[in-house]
Each structure stands twice: as C-alpha cells, then as structure tokens.
Design an enzyme around this catalytic site. Structure first.
Site, PDB file in Angstrom:
ATOM      1  N   HIS A  70     -10.599  -5.635  13.831  1.00  0.00           N
ATOM      2  CA  HIS A  70     -11.585  -6.423  13.080  1.00  0.00           C
ATOM      3  C   HIS A  70     -12.283  -7.364  14.074  1.00  0.00           C
ATOM      4  CE1 HIS A  70     -13.654  -8.154   9.828  1.00  0.00           C
ATOM      5  NE2 HIS A  70     -12.688  -8.746   9.162  1.00  0.00           N
ATOM      6  N   ASP A  74      -2.208 -13.427   8.382  1.00  0.00           N
ATOM      7  CA  ASP A  74      -3.078 -12.599   7.532  1.00  0.00           C
ATOM      8  C   ASP A  74      -2.190 -12.064   6.411  1.00  0.00           C
ATOM      9  OD1 ASP A  74      -5.092 -10.954   6.551  1.00  0.00           O
ATOM     10  OD2 ASP A  74      -5.040  -9.523   8.219  1.00  0.00           O
TER      11      ASP A  74
END
Ligand code: CP
Ligand code: NVA
Length: 302
Positions: A130, A221
């Site tokens: 990402h 996360d």
C-alpha cells in the site's frame, strides 16, 4: 521518476523526498487558499475491487483540486467484472486517461495492468503493498518528528500489505523497523530481502513489549484485512496479545506517535483510549493522503 508506482521501492530516496517536499508545499499553500492547476485537463481512472473511503476520496479530491478529473470505476460495473482481460482493460483505458489507480486483491493484477498500460499505473492497495498510504505516513512522521533518519519504527500486529510498504519505506529513509507479529503472520519474505538489500535494519520478533521499547513510532493495522474475512475468528485469537493499548504505550518513548492507516477497529488492534488519545496522529495521517497523492500525481503526470 518510475513509469508506475506499484511498490514503494519503485522510488529512489531522492524521488521519495522530492514527493514529500512537494506535498508539504502544496499542504501549506492549500491552507492559505492557494491552488495549483498542474493537472488541468488530465483524467485519472480509479478501479476498485475492494471498498475504500480515504483512497477513493483523497485521489478524487486531489485530481479536482489540481484542475483535473477522476473517474470512479467499481470493477463490477466495467467489463473487467464480466471477464474482459486485464490486458485489454489497460490498453483501452490508456487511450482515454492519463493515469490509472487500482485497488486490487492480487498484486499480479497491477503488474499485468502496468505491462499493457502506456500511462502510469498507481497501486491503491494490493495484497502485497500500500505505497500511497506510506507516502502519507512518512509525511506525517516528518511533520511530527522533524526528521526520518534514525527513528525507531515499531510495527505491532499483522505483517500485511501496509507493513510491507512500511518496511521498504524505513529501509529507504534510514529508520530502524521492528515488526512484532505472531508466527505465521510475518511480512513478505521477498520484501524483507529487498529492504535488507537496500541497507535497511529490519527485525521480526514475537514479543510486542520488546518491540515497543524505545519506539518513536507505533503503527498498527486491522487484524483482518480485506480478503482475509474467512479467517476472522482465528485471527482475533492469534492477535490478541498484539493490541496497542496504554500499557504498551508506557514501554515506548513518552512522545511516541501512534499511526494507523484506518479504518480502525477500536477494542481489537488498538484501544479507543490510544487511537483517540494525545499520542495519536491518525487523522493528520489520513489528511496527508491528499497532499502526498497530489505530489505523486504531479510527479508521475507532469
Ligand atoms: N487507509 C486506507 O487506504 O483507507 P481506505 O481503505 O478507506 O481507502
Ligand atoms: N491491511 C488493510 C488496509 C486497509 C486500508 C487491508 O488490506 O484491508
């Protein structure tokens, strides 16, 4: 600049810093009501195989504010969802738009898009990386800490796509990264090798308390990423000792900054007390998606 941004490691250190400098400048000018129209008449196609709030909105607003236009394409609504090949999709899109941003399940879909696209392809999240998230994160760290080099970056939790890009970012910028994760949830081994080849210092350990010691940055996360939903219960069990809470915060430096790419699951990977507390930078981090991506788009498209 590279032709595409599929991995954070597609950027050199100099290109990365240049993006951060442009992003800071655009952010400061925007706060004063000044706009740049560097992407006038340019169009960005945004293909989504998965949900998104930040990536979708920040890319769309970035294009609008730079004088261009963004087109949101849920893959189910285009012929890709009915079996048209990735290669043909790329060849056709490149005749219309000036760049393609895609959020995909398999990283190979991005590789295939970039192989057949004559315009830049940007990774808006894959199972492997990402990179756009991490550009915003580096901008946020630099704003809070005034530097990148020499900081201790502690990743607590899943060695997932965001973690992989963070590892590469740390290697490129001279931050030391420690990943604390349960067995079986380690970061991608090729990414680890690449980071070490670049000269990065990366440790992968089990103990979150050890990882927390002397941390300048905490990052976590979700425990269940998009695509991992079938493993929900198992993952919640495996990750239980890896929550960022006030007890873990006590182990780090007093001014440790807490990052989370969002969306956050309060009470799972992070407590409400921490994510909404004084050490948290998560909403500045989310805002910085806009500024970092503007800089990236300007670099790739100008
Ligand atoms: N952090 C991030 O990429 O958020 P979205 O899934 O909302 O785009
Ligand atoms: N690791 C998460 C990040 C979401 C922005 C996922 O892939 O779902």
């Amino acid at each position: 600049m590279p032709s595409h941004l599929l991995s954070l490691a597609d950027l050199s250190y100099e290109e990365l810093i240049d993006i951060l400098d442009i992003a800071s400048d655009l952010k400061e000018k925007r706060a004063r009501g000044k706009t740049s129209t560097g992407l006038k008449n340019k169009s960005l196609a945004m293909i989504f195989e998965k949900s998104s709030t930040r990536t979708r909105v920040s890319f769309e607003v970035a294009m609008i504010e730079l004088g261009g236009h963004a087109i949101y394409l849920n893959y189910k609504d285009i012929q890709l969802g009915r079996g048209e090949s990735v290669a043909d999709t790329a060849r056709v899109m490149a005749r219309y738009v000036h760049a393609i941003m895609a959020r995909v399940y398999k990283h190979e879909t991005l590789t295939e898009l970039s192989k057949y696209s004559t315009v830049p392809v940007i990774n808006g999240l894959s199972d492997l990386e990402h990179p756009c998230q991490i550009l915003a994160d580096l901008l946020t760290v630099r704003e809070y800490k005034g530097k990148l080099k020499g900081l201790n970056f502690s990743w607590i939790g899943d060695g997932n796509n965001v973690c992989n890009s963070a590892i590469l970012a740390c290697a490129l910028t001279g931050m030391k990264i420690t990943v604390a994760c349960p067995e079986g949830y380690e970061p991608n081994s090729e990414i680890l090798n690449k980071a070490r080849d670049i000269g990065g210092t990366v440790s992968v350990i089990r103990d979150p308390v050890k990882a927390a010691k002397n941390a300048d940055i905490f990052y976590t996360d979700v425990w269940v990423s998009m695509g991992d939903e079938e493993e929900y219960e198992q993952r919640l069990r495996d990750f239980k000792p890896y929550q960022i809470n006030s007890k873990l915060l006590e182990q780090a430096k007093h001014d440790v900054m807490v990052l989370h790419c969002l969306p956050a699951h309060r009470g799972e990977e992070i407590t409400a007390e921490v994510v909404d507390g004084p050490n948290s930078a998560v909403f500045d981090q989310a805002e910085n998606r806009l500024h970092a991506q503007k800089a990236l788009l300007l670099k790739l498209l100008s």
